[in-house]
Design a protein around this motif. Structure first.
Motif, PDB file in Angstrom:
ATOM      1  N   GLU A  83       0.826  -1.206   0.000  1.00  0.00           N
ATOM      2  CA  GLU A  83       0.000   0.000   0.000  1.00  0.00           C
ATOM      3  C   GLU A  83       0.861   1.258   0.000  1.00  0.00           C
ATOM      4  O   GLU A  83       0.547   2.232  -0.693  1.00  0.00           O
ATOM      5  N   ALA A  84       1.935   1.235   0.772  1.00  0.00           N
ATOM      6  CA  ALA A  84       2.839   2.391   0.796  1.00  0.00           C
ATOM      7  C   ALA A  84       3.475   2.617  -0.569  1.00  0.00           C
ATOM      8  O   ALA A  84       3.596   3.757  -1.043  1.00  0.00           O
ATOM      9  N   LEU A  88       3.076   5.995  -3.096  1.00  0.00           N
ATOM     10  CA  LEU A  88       4.210   6.723  -3.675  1.00  0.00           C
ATOM     11  C   LEU A  88       4.174   6.685  -5.198  1.00  0.00           C
ATOM     12  O   LEU A  88       4.508   7.673  -5.864  1.00  0.00           O
ATOM     13  N   ALA A  89       3.772   5.556  -5.761  1.00  0.00           N
ATOM     14  CA  ALA A  89       3.690   5.435  -7.217  1.00  0.00           C
ATOM     15  C   ALA A  89       2.632   6.377  -7.792  1.00  0.00           C
ATOM     16  O   ALA A  89       2.852   7.018  -8.825  1.00  0.00           O
ATOM     17  N   SER A 231      12.953  11.213  -0.737  1.00  0.00           N
ATOM     18  CA  SER A 231      12.286  10.963   0.546  1.00  0.00           C
ATOM     19  C   SER A 231      12.626   9.565   1.037  1.00  0.00           C
ATOM     20  O   SER A 231      13.050   8.698   0.268  1.00  0.00           O
ATOM     21  N   THR A 232      12.424   9.367   2.327  1.00  0.00           N
ATOM     22  CA  THR A 232      12.599   8.061   2.952  1.00  0.00           C
ATOM     23  C   THR A 232      11.397   7.784   3.841  1.00  0.00           C
ATOM     24  O   THR A 232      10.959   8.661   4.594  1.00  0.00           O
ATOM     25  N   GLU A 233      10.868   6.585   3.732  1.00  0.00           N
ATOM     26  CA  GLU A 233       9.707   6.190   4.531  1.00  0.00           C
ATOM     27  C   GLU A 233       9.982   4.828   5.156  1.00  0.00           C
ATOM     28  O   GLU A 233      10.567   3.949   4.503  1.00  0.00           O
ATOM     29  N   ILE A 283      11.688   2.442   2.559  1.00  0.00           N
ATOM     30  CA  ILE A 283      11.451   2.792   1.157  1.00  0.00           C
ATOM     31  C   ILE A 283      12.197   4.094   0.878  1.00  0.00           C
ATOM     32  O   ILE A 283      11.927   5.115   1.497  1.00  0.00           O
ATOM     33  N   GLN A 284      13.127   4.041  -0.040  1.00  0.00           N
ATOM     34  CA  GLN A 284      13.847   5.241  -0.458  1.00  0.00           C
ATOM     35  C   GLN A 284      13.371   5.638  -1.853  1.00  0.00           C
ATOM     36  O   GLN A 284      13.415   4.842  -2.790  1.00  0.00           O
ATOM     37  N   GLU A 285      12.900   6.855  -1.951  1.00  0.00           N
ATOM     38  CA  GLU A 285      12.397   7.389  -3.225  1.00  0.00           C
ATOM     39  C   GLU A 285      13.476   8.251  -3.864  1.00  0.00           C
ATOM     40  O   GLU A 285      13.879   9.278  -3.311  1.00  0.00           O
TER      41      GLU A 285
END
Length: 290
Positions: A83-84, A88-89, A231-233, A283-285
């Motif tokens: 879901e995360a 982001l996508a 970003s980082t999540e 998650i690294q964007e």
């Protein structure tokens, strides 16, 4: 009569780098081919093995490992991570009606499927799933609008320059130079790695491999200077697993190459109670900056 169709996925021949076309001939399996005469027939399960005649030095995930992963993921244990990624996508592809998506290290295609389903209003995105495991690609080939290819991520990817809008890289090797080549300027790469505490409560029981403490910095370095970390999540999921789910969790990852299934089942039976663990992901964007 043979029909040749350009692919929305933007593939190129791994031998000569010319565009790959989908060749459809009545009575024959689909085939990927280029105008130089190089061709790759689809397996009966729908994927294409581009490593034919080349091979690889790496060991693919076997049938039992892939089956364990499919069962575990399909049960929804890592749904929060999916879901995360979908959120982001959606943000990354906002306003892009026909994006090209590459899942580099797609496994069974579980996360790719979830991401594509999370893109409302996008019609028939062109998606490519790459993985070294034939057994994984058998399952990824069932994801709608996806071409599933057996390939080694450490080699030059069979994808055209600057043709990808969104790249997924989930628990897989980070070939930063190739990711930068295939991603369009301004495109997004979502890279998922485990946090150091990932599944640590049961690492000994399940025979899991250790996770380096500096993994986040290592990802930034491996992606290279053509990417900017946007970003980082972090996603943490508490899990209560019965013996079968715990067995699948252990067998589906890198440790599955070394574990003895019968020994593992005996250890879980002896433990006798539910296995309590916390799945912890980063998650690294990244944004391609040129």
């Amino acid at each position: 009569m043979q029909q040749q169709t350009p692919l929305e996925a933007g593939l190129r021949c791994p031998v000569c780098r010319l565009p790959l076309l989908l060749e459809l001939t009545p009575g024959s399996a689909p085939r990927l081919g280029c105008t130089s005469g190089h061709g790759f027939d689809a397996a009966k399960q729908g994927y294409f093995n581009l490593l034919t005649g080349k091979g690889t030095n790496f060991t693919e995930d076997g049938a039992a490992m892939v089956a364990a992963r499919a069962s575990f993921l399909d049960a929804g244990h890592y749904e929060s991570l999916a879901e995360a990624l979908g959120h982001l996508a959606r943000n990354a592809l906002h306003g892009n009606e026909h994006p090209r998506v590459l899942d580099a290290g797609a496994g069974t295609g579980y996360y790719l499927r979830q991401v594509l389903e999370a893109l409302p209003g996008i019609t028939e995105p062109g998606a490519v799933a790459l993985d070294i495991s034939r057994y994984a690609m058998r399952r990824a080939a069932k994801v709608p609008n996806t071409v599933a290819l057996v390939w080694d991520l450490w080699r030059e990817l069979p994808v055209e320059d600057e043709s990808i809008d969104l790249l997924l890289n989930i628990f897989s090797p980070h070939n930063g130079s190739e990711f930068a080549r295939v991603l369009r300027p301004g495109g997004t790469a979502l890279v998922v790695t485990p946090l150091p505490e990932h599944l640590s409560e049961a690492a000994g029981l399940l025979g899991l491999l250790g996770i380096g403490a500096d993994k986040a910095a290592g990802v930034v370095a491996s992606m290279g200077d053509r990417f900017v970390l946007k970003s980082t999540e972090e996603v943490r999921v508490p899990l209560v697993l019965d013996a079968q789910a715990a067995f699948e969790l252990a067998m589906m990852g890198p440790a599955g190459h070394h574990l003895d299934p019968e020994v593992l089942r005996a250890k879980l039976a002896e433990a006798g109670s539910a296995t309590l663990v916390t799945a912890a992901f980063r998650i690294q964007e990244f944004r391609r900056n040129d």
